[in-house]
Design a protein around this motif. Structure first.
Motif, PDB file in Angstrom:
ATOM      1  N   TYR A 690      23.748  18.584  32.553  1.00 39.05           N
ATOM      2  CA  TYR A 690      22.712  19.578  32.295  1.00 39.05           C
ATOM      3  C   TYR A 690      21.820  19.153  31.133  1.00 39.05           C
ATOM      4  CZ  TYR A 690      26.528  20.881  29.156  1.00 39.05           C
ATOM      5  OH  TYR A 690      27.560  20.851  28.255  1.00 39.05           O
ATOM      6  N   MET A 691      21.922  17.863  30.720  1.00 39.97           N
ATOM      7  CA  MET A 691      21.020  17.378  29.675  1.00 39.97           C
ATOM      8  C   MET A 691      19.581  17.319  30.174  1.00 39.97           C
ATOM      9  SD  MET A 691      22.661  14.278  27.547  1.00 39.97           S
ATOM     10  CE  MET A 691      21.026  13.918  26.935  1.00 39.97           C
ATOM     11  N   ALA A 692      19.392  16.924  31.419  1.00 41.80           N
ATOM     12  CA  ALA A 692      18.045  16.711  31.919  1.00 41.80           C
ATOM     13  C   ALA A 692      17.297  18.029  32.008  1.00 41.80           C
ATOM     14  CB  ALA A 692      18.111  16.057  33.295  1.00 41.80           C
ATOM     15  N   ALA A 693      15.973  17.953  31.899  1.00 36.91           N
ATOM     16  CA  ALA A 693      15.156  19.154  31.998  1.00 36.91           C
ATOM     17  C   ALA A 693      15.278  19.746  33.393  1.00 36.91           C
ATOM     18  CB  ALA A 693      13.702  18.803  31.706  1.00 36.91           C
ATOM     19  N   PRO A 694      15.213  21.068  33.530  1.00 37.58           N
ATOM     20  CA  PRO A 694      15.308  21.694  34.849  1.00 37.58           C
ATOM     21  C   PRO A 694      14.177  21.225  35.755  1.00 37.58           C
ATOM     22  CG  PRO A 694      15.157  23.343  33.078  1.00 37.58           C
ATOM     23  CD  PRO A 694      14.981  22.011  32.460  1.00 37.58           C
ATOM     24  N   GLU A 695      14.430  21.247  37.032  1.00 33.03           N
ATOM     25  CA  GLU A 695      13.396  20.852  37.979  1.00 33.03           C
ATOM     26  C   GLU A 695      12.208  21.795  37.854  1.00 33.03           C
ATOM     27  OE1 GLU A 695      14.774  20.456  41.930  1.00 33.03           O
ATOM     28  OE2 GLU A 695      16.429  19.116  41.413  1.00 33.03           O
ATOM     29  N   GLY A 696      11.041  21.291  38.082  1.00 35.33           N
ATOM     30  CA  GLY A 696       9.846  22.101  37.923  1.00 35.33           C
ATOM     31  C   GLY A 696       9.097  21.747  36.653  1.00 35.33           C
ATOM     32  N   GLY A 697       9.766  21.068  35.744  1.00 36.05           N
ATOM     33  CA  GLY A 697       9.087  20.510  34.586  1.00 36.05           C
ATOM     34  C   GLY A 697       8.779  21.470  33.471  1.00 36.05           C
ATOM     35  N   GLU A 698       9.319  22.723  33.494  1.00 37.06           N
ATOM     36  CA  GLU A 698       8.980  23.669  32.420  1.00 37.06           C
ATOM     37  C   GLU A 698       9.410  23.150  31.069  1.00 37.06           C
ATOM     38  OE1 GLU A 698       9.615  28.377  31.318  1.00 37.06           O
ATOM     39  OE2 GLU A 698       9.863  27.664  33.367  1.00 37.06           O
ATOM     40  N   ALA A 699      10.557  22.456  31.041  1.00 41.03           N
ATOM     41  CA  ALA A 699      11.015  21.873  29.780  1.00 41.03           C
ATOM     42  C   ALA A 699      10.933  20.361  29.842  1.00 41.03           C
ATOM     43  CB  ALA A 699      12.447  22.325  29.482  1.00 41.03           C
ATOM     44  N   GLY A 700       9.953  19.873  30.639  1.00 38.66           N
ATOM     45  CA  GLY A 700       9.812  18.439  30.779  1.00 38.66           C
ATOM     46  C   GLY A 700       9.625  17.758  29.437  1.00 38.66           C
ATOM     47  N   GLY A 701      10.262  16.588  29.293  1.00 33.82           N
ATOM     48  CA  GLY A 701      10.155  15.861  28.053  1.00 33.82           C
ATOM     49  C   GLY A 701      11.224  16.207  27.041  1.00 33.82           C
ATOM     50  N   TYR A 702      12.151  17.085  27.412  1.00 33.09           N
ATOM     51  CA  TYR A 702      13.225  17.484  26.509  1.00 33.09           C
ATOM     52  C   TYR A 702      14.570  17.417  27.202  1.00 33.09           C
ATOM     53  CZ  TYR A 702       9.536  19.270  23.490  1.00 33.09           C
ATOM     54  OH  TYR A 702       8.427  19.374  22.695  1.00 33.09           O
ATOM     55  N   ARG A 703      15.607  17.239  26.416  1.00 27.89           N
ATOM     56  CA  ARG A 703      16.976  17.236  26.923  1.00 27.89           C
ATOM     57  C   ARG A 703      17.818  18.151  26.050  1.00 27.89           C
ATOM     58  NH1 ARG A 703      18.118  12.875  30.397  1.00 27.89           N
ATOM     59  NH2 ARG A 703      16.280  11.583  30.751  1.00 27.89           N
ATOM     60  N   LEU A 704      18.786  18.787  26.663  1.00 35.23           N
ATOM     61  CA  LEU A 704      19.625  19.752  25.961  1.00 35.23           C
ATOM     62  C   LEU A 704      21.028  19.210  25.797  1.00 35.23           C
ATOM     63  CD1 LEU A 704      20.090  22.694  24.893  1.00 35.23           C
ATOM     64  CD2 LEU A 704      20.806  23.277  27.230  1.00 35.23           C
ATOM     65  N   PHE A 795      14.362  25.042  25.463  1.00 37.09           N
ATOM     66  CA  PHE A 795      14.660  24.173  26.597  1.00 37.09           C
ATOM     67  C   PHE A 795      14.440  24.878  27.936  1.00 37.09           C
ATOM     68  CE2 PHE A 795      17.656  22.349  29.720  1.00 37.09           C
ATOM     69  CZ  PHE A 795      17.176  21.056  29.747  1.00 37.09           C
ATOM     70  N   TYR A 796      15.038  26.063  28.095  1.00 38.68           N
ATOM     71  CA  TYR A 796      14.980  26.734  29.397  1.00 38.68           C
ATOM     72  C   TYR A 796      13.672  27.487  29.611  1.00 38.68           C
ATOM     73  CZ  TYR A 796      19.998  25.861  30.012  1.00 38.68           C
ATOM     74  OH  TYR A 796      21.229  25.276  30.169  1.00 38.68           O
ATOM     75  N   GLY A 797      13.027  27.915  28.522  1.00 39.24           N
ATOM     76  CA  GLY A 797      11.777  28.653  28.656  1.00 39.24           C
ATOM     77  C   GLY A 797      11.947  29.931  29.450  1.00 39.24           C
ATOM     78  N   ASP A 798      10.900  30.316  30.156  1.00 38.87           N
ATOM     79  CA  ASP A 798      10.917  31.566  30.918  1.00 38.87           C
ATOM     80  C   ASP A 798      11.734  31.459  32.195  1.00 38.87           C
ATOM     81  OD1 ASP A 798       9.341  32.594  28.968  1.00 38.87           O
ATOM     82  OD2 ASP A 798       7.461  32.490  30.097  1.00 38.87           O
ATOM     83  N   SER A 799      12.265  30.254  32.489  1.00 43.60           N
ATOM     84  CA  SER A 799      13.072  30.101  33.707  1.00 43.60           C
ATOM     85  C   SER A 799      14.424  30.790  33.584  1.00 43.60           C
ATOM     86  CB  SER A 799      13.282  28.620  34.022  1.00 43.60           C
ATOM     87  OG  SER A 799      14.195  28.035  33.090  1.00 43.60           O
ATOM     88  N   LEU A 800      14.821  31.110  32.354  1.00 41.50           N
ATOM     89  CA  LEU A 800      16.112  31.765  32.149  1.00 41.50           C
ATOM     90  C   LEU A 800      15.889  33.120  31.498  1.00 41.50           C
ATOM     91  CD1 LEU A 800      19.160  31.909  32.178  1.00 41.50           C
ATOM     92  CD2 LEU A 800      19.215  30.543  30.093  1.00 41.50           C
ATOM     93  N   LYS A 801      16.251  34.157  32.238  1.00 39.64           N
ATOM     94  CA  LYS A 801      16.209  35.516  31.716  1.00 39.64           C
ATOM     95  C   LYS A 801      17.567  36.167  31.921  1.00 39.64           C
ATOM     96  CE  LYS A 801      11.255  36.336  32.290  1.00 39.64           C
ATOM     97  NZ  LYS A 801      10.197  37.276  32.787  1.00 39.64           N
ATOM     98  N   VAL A 802      17.941  37.019  30.978  1.00 37.73           N
ATOM     99  CA  VAL A 802      19.205  37.732  31.054  1.00 37.73           C
ATOM    100  C   VAL A 802      18.955  39.219  30.850  1.00 37.73           C
ATOM    101  CG1 VAL A 802      20.590  35.779  30.261  1.00 37.73           C
ATOM    102  CG2 VAL A 802      19.661  37.385  28.593  1.00 37.73           C
ATOM    103  N   GLU A 803      19.899  40.017  31.299  1.00 38.41           N
ATOM    104  CA  GLU A 803      19.771  41.459  31.159  1.00 38.41           C
ATOM    105  C   GLU A 803      20.122  41.871  29.733  1.00 38.41           C
ATOM    106  OE1 GLU A 803      20.984  45.212  34.042  1.00 38.41           O
ATOM    107  OE2 GLU A 803      22.492  43.680  33.602  1.00 38.41           O
ATOM    108  N   CYS A 804      19.236  42.596  29.107  1.00 42.62           N
ATOM    109  CA  CYS A 804      19.451  43.007  27.701  1.00 42.62           C
ATOM    110  C   CYS A 804      18.875  44.402  27.478  1.00 42.62           C
ATOM    111  CB  CYS A 804      18.815  42.008  26.746  1.00 42.62           C
ATOM    112  SG  CYS A 804      19.014  42.425  25.001  1.00 42.62           S
ATOM    113  N   PRO A 805      19.757  45.352  27.142  1.00 45.90           N
ATOM    114  CA  PRO A 805      21.220  45.267  27.110  1.00 45.90           C
ATOM    115  C   PRO A 805      21.806  45.155  28.519  1.00 45.90           C
ATOM    116  CG  PRO A 805      20.414  47.134  25.797  1.00 45.90           C
ATOM    117  CD  PRO A 805      19.267  46.641  26.616  1.00 45.90           C
ATOM    118  N   THR A 806      23.002  44.623  28.588  1.00 50.63           N
ATOM    119  CA  THR A 806      23.696  44.514  29.870  1.00 50.63           C
ATOM    120  C   THR A 806      23.804  45.897  30.497  1.00 50.63           C
ATOM    121  OG1 THR A 806      24.958  42.617  29.073  1.00 50.63           O
ATOM    122  CG2 THR A 806      25.842  43.802  30.981  1.00 50.63           C
ATOM    123  N   GLY A 807      23.399  46.006  31.778  1.00 49.00           N
ATOM    124  CA  GLY A 807      23.448  47.285  32.479  1.00 49.00           C
ATOM    125  C   GLY A 807      22.158  48.067  32.415  1.00 49.00           C
TER     126      GLY A 807
END
Length: 894
Positions: A690-704, A795-807
């Motif tokens: 999971y070091m490589a940037a996610p597909e789609g290039g949103e975090a292109g040029g970076y590794r996690l 790294f993940y940018g807007d491609s990763l969203k979570v529920e806050c608060p849970t529920g």
């Protein structure tokens, strides 16, 4: 001096101090609030520091290693001290220092029982303001002890306000202000306000004294011949000392009153009172008590000479009125033509204006007034908590030529392996009453807010703890004076890296500072690897690691079960250490390719730790069923997870670093070795897929680089952001609330070890004191979590969203989650619609009282449900991180 940028008079003073052209920091609030009851003043056979030197002895026994005082100042070597003494004509002795319960007396450990507030300070202490609220009735010393003795751990602490002593506002507000006319000349203003309904009398004794450095029979650095104080004219005390020279303290008569009486004695122990043997000196340390309280005129020196002196004012303060006292302390060579008057008051107004100017330049102009007030008081507490700290272990072990030899047990007891340690510096303290000794991991957090207002001090403090007279030859950083060998979380590298980035722009940062700290941190890292990875499996067991009282066992002691405890936090802290050292090495490698080799080593270390944490033995320390990281007990060939959902399982989230492909490409040696490692260690490669940037290039040029995969990160955050578990209205709890109804129980033979959610005061004495990680909100780890979420978002940018608060159904990016957590932490100190600040609990004074409602306390930790402040009341060091939360835009992205 990149941080000055023409920001006014205080910034210029900082620049002059850095260039050493003017020593603006020579004088400051460096007196401890409590020197008695400390380890360094303990000369008992069994190391019982609280009973060897109790509060009752403090007024009579000369200190060996430092001094304490009420809202006082001293020079950076603590040679000449100034502070207040007060008497309300009811107390059994003068109020010279803050009172509190010792560790054995309090039902939740040591605890100060006074009302005092740090109101303002500039970094050079060119202006200082503090407040002490002094009751007009007899101070309830005995009642505070008795009530807390009768209370068990299930009950809250019995506080000063609970005695009713502030009923009808019958107390004095004593404001103390200092303004520097020059680096060595101080103007002092004491304002006594009577808040009660009737006129009341108070004795005010501004006191000047020399720390006793002459009575111990030692010579050399830090020891000087006996100095001398004497009276001159009608209004002066002359203080002469070999290294400081000749100083003068002048006092002005109060309006409509006469010049105060001058009292003199020696800063020498009253042996007769304490030990029943004849005194060596005719006039002793507690003479002013006998003179003022008991009317013994022969207690003070009639010849008006000594090493301790005071002006004795007797003031009648009308109801609702106030009286102002003015004094001036300065070197003989800087005597002004006019001591008091318009110029005196004008200088105070100028210094106050300069303090406002300084902070206006460092706080966002859009910051609302209430947030600005909180930030200013947080900075004030941070700066007032600097302290002269002196502790040389070898002479402490040996004893002094002019004193009785220490018991033989001392050579087998506390800190015996730290004979090299020599501390005699100004150090940022956690709390100058409850913790008047440094804690290494606390200091690391302190330096983050310090970096914004005094970058040089921040860097000097971090370097100081890596010096050879601090750091052990084996590479360990000293933890704290109760046990230097204890293990604090390895956050020093993180602090160095953050301060480096905060105190300069790209291309203009202090590379020398980074290189100096990096080299010493290599030694510390090696100590960790050699001493804390018992089996060489990259699973670490580091001791209590700051999270005292959070787990099933006291992790500083041998396990009652036998076996080994593989710590999720200990292992994650090492991964965090690795990623930080990797980032530092890559930064240094841009100018020196030699650092590429060590960068490769930290990369490999990190991958090995991640593999062990996530996969060793199947799933490492990860429990797939719960979606959480746990400590594991390795016993007789069995691996038993300790299923306590606590901060221990959140630390793995901190070890996340984002690397730029562009940076890696500029370092061919590191890039080549990284590729080789990935290609030739296929057994580990799956852990960093999971070091490589996610597909789609949103975090292109970076590794996690991170411990949890994206899926595991989301699963842990689901619990973190669940109000039924970790998420409170005021930040992230240290223990999941689920353990309130479902405590974790682990049985060993006939014993049951239980961990349940406790949102407030501790119900366990596992680690002693008032320590409690079983529910409350703690600032330092909340802050590290917020920073980590910002890095994940980078790294993940807007491609990763979570529920806050849970529920809730509300989806947020990780940057938005970080801001939400930051906002909840700020809410602790901000008044709600009723004027109530959660940190003050249900105390109505802070919501309704005109002389209380703008005052803020920055506690050690906070109730997990209500936000009420708990633990040390003035632990402004790491709790000053609230400034970073209030001024979010000032934080640099990781």
């Amino acid at each position: 001096m990149s941080q000055t940028r023409g920001l006014g008079a205080e910034a210029r003073r900082l620049a002059e101090d850095e260039r050493r052209s003017s020593n603006w920091k020579r004088w400051g609030p460096y007196l401890s609030e409590r020197q008695w009851g400390t380890v360094r003043e303990d000369y008992s056979a069994q190391g019982n520091n609280w009973t060897d030197f109790p509060h009752d002895a403090a007024r009579s026994r000369a200190y060996r290693w430092g001094e304490d005082g009420l809202l006082g100042v001293t020079d950076r070597q603590c040679r000449l001290c100034f502070a207040l003494a007060l008497w309300n004509e009811k107390d059994p002795f003068l109020k010279e220092r803050l009172y509190g319960l010792s560790g054995p007396q309090g039902n939740h450990g040591e605890d100060v029982k006074e009302e005092y507030f740090y109101l303002d300070s500039t970094p050079t202490h060119s202006y200082l303001k503090g407040l002490y609220k002094y009751p007009q009735a007899a101070f309830p010393y005995d009642r505070l002890v008795a009530e807390n003795r009768h209370r068990g751990r299930e009950a809250p602490e019995f506080e000063l306000v609970d005695t009713g002593i502030f009923h009808e506002e019958r107390y004095f507000d004593v404001f103390t202000e200092y303004a520097k006319a020059s680096p060595d000349a101080l103007l002092i203003r004491i304002t006594v306000a009577n808040r009660g309904p009737e006129a009341a009398r108070i004795h005010v004794l501004p006191t000047l004294w020399f720390r006793n450095t002459w009575a111990w029979g030692r010579t050399g650095e830090g020891y000087w011949p006996k100095p001398r104080m004497s009276a001159e004219g009608e209004d002066a005390i002359i203080a002469e000392q070999d290294s400081l020279g000749r100083y003068r303290l002048h006092a002005q008569a109060p309006e409509g009153g006469a010049l105060p009486e001058r009292l003199f004695t020696e800063n020498e122990t009253n042996l007769e009172r304490l030990y029943g043997v004849p005194n060596r000196a005719r006039h002793v340390k507690d003479a002013f008590h006998d003179h003022v309280v008991h009317g013994r005129r022969d207690a003070v020196n009639p010849e008006r000479v000594g090493t301790k002196a005071a002006f004795h004012y007797v003031l009648e303060v009308p109801a609702g009125g106030s009286v102002r006292l003015s004094l001036r302390l300065f070197p003989e060579a800087e005597r002004p033509e006019v001591l008091f008057g318009e110029d005196f008051d004008r200088l105070f107004e100028q210094r106050i204006h300069e303090a406002d100017e300084f902070y206006d330049a460092r706080l966002p102009s859009t910051l609302p007034e209430e947030e600005r007030r909180v930030a200013r008081q947080a900075y004030a507490g941070l700066l007032w908590s600097k302290q002269f700290y002196h502790y040389a272990v070898q002479p402490w072990l040996e004893g002094d030529p002019n004193s009785p030899p220490p018991p033989a047990s001392r050579l087998k007891g506390r800190n015996r392996d730290w004979g090299h340690l020599y501390n005699r510096d100004i150090i940022s303290m956690p709390d100058k009453w409850e913790y008047p000794w440094y804690a290494a991991w606390d200091v690391a957090f302190h330096m983050i807010p310090f970096a914004r207002i005094d970058p040089l001090f921040a860097k000097e403090q971090l370097v100081l703890f890596l010096r050879e007279w601090y750091m052990h030859p084996n590479g360990q950083i000293p933890a704290y004076e109760f046990e230097f060998s204890d293990v604090n979380p390895p956050v020093h590298a993180w602090a160095c890296w953050r301060v480096y980035k905060m105190t300069g722009t790209q291309g203009r940062r202090d590379r020398l500072f980074l290189a100096r700290t990096f080299q010493k941190l290599l030694l510390n890292f090696t100590w960790w690897v050699n001493r804390k990875d018992v089996d060489g499996r990259n699973l670490f067991t580091g001791g209590f690691l700051g999270l005292d009282n959070i787990g099933v066992f006291d992790r500083s002691k041998p396990l009652p079960t036998g076996g080994q405890l593989h710590q999720a936090d200990g292992t994650a802290w090492m991964a965090f250490f690795c990623t930080t050292m990797l980032s530092m090495a890559l930064e240094l490698a841009q100018e020196d390719p030699a650092y590429e080799d060590i960068a490769s080593k930290f990369f490999e270390h990190f991958v090995a730790i991640v593999d062990a944490m996530n996969h060793l033995g199947g799933s490492g320390l990860w429990e797939e069923e719960d979606g959480f990281y746990y400590d594991h007990l390795w016993l007789e060939g069995h691996d038993v997870p300790m299923r306590v959902r606590s901060m221990v399982g959140l630390v793995p989230l901190f070890a996340a670093e984002v690397l730029s492909d562009r940076l890696i490409e500029r370092l061919p040696g590191f890039s080549k070795r990284m590729r080789w490692f990935l290609e030739n260690r296929a057994d580990l490669a799956h852990n960093i897929s999971y070091m490589a940037a996610p597909e789609g290039g949103e975090a292109g040029g970076y590794r996690l680089l991170a411990i949890p995969s994206r899926e595991r990160l989301v699963r842990v955050l689901r619990r973190v952001l669940d109000p039924r578990e970790f998420l409170s209205d005021y930040g992230v709890r240290s223990l999941s609330r689920v353990h309130a109804e479902e405590p974790f129980v682990f049985r060993v033979g006939h014993e049951a070890h239980r961990v349940g959610y406790v949102p407030g005061e501790s119900d366990s004495g596992m680690f002693g004191g008032n320590s409690n990680w079983r529910g409350p909100v703690w600032f330092p780890l909340n802050y590290l979590l917020i920073e980590a979420l910002e890095r994940y978002h980078h790294f993940y940018g807007d491609s990763l969203k979570v529920e806050c608060p849970t529920g809730s159904g509300r989806m947020m990016t990780l940057a938005e989650v970080a801001r939400e957590l930051s906002s909840r932490l700020c809410r602790l100190f901000l008044p709600d619609a009723t004027g109530r600040r959660p940190c003050h609990g249900e105390d109505p004074r802070f919501a309704e009282g005109p002389d209380w409602r703008e005052l803020v306390l920055f506690h050690e930790y906070f109730h997990g449900d209500s936000g009420r402040g708990l633990g040390a009341t003035h632990q402004t060091g790491w709790t000053a991180l609230v400034v970073q939360c209030l001024t979010d835009a000032h934080r640099t992205q990781g």
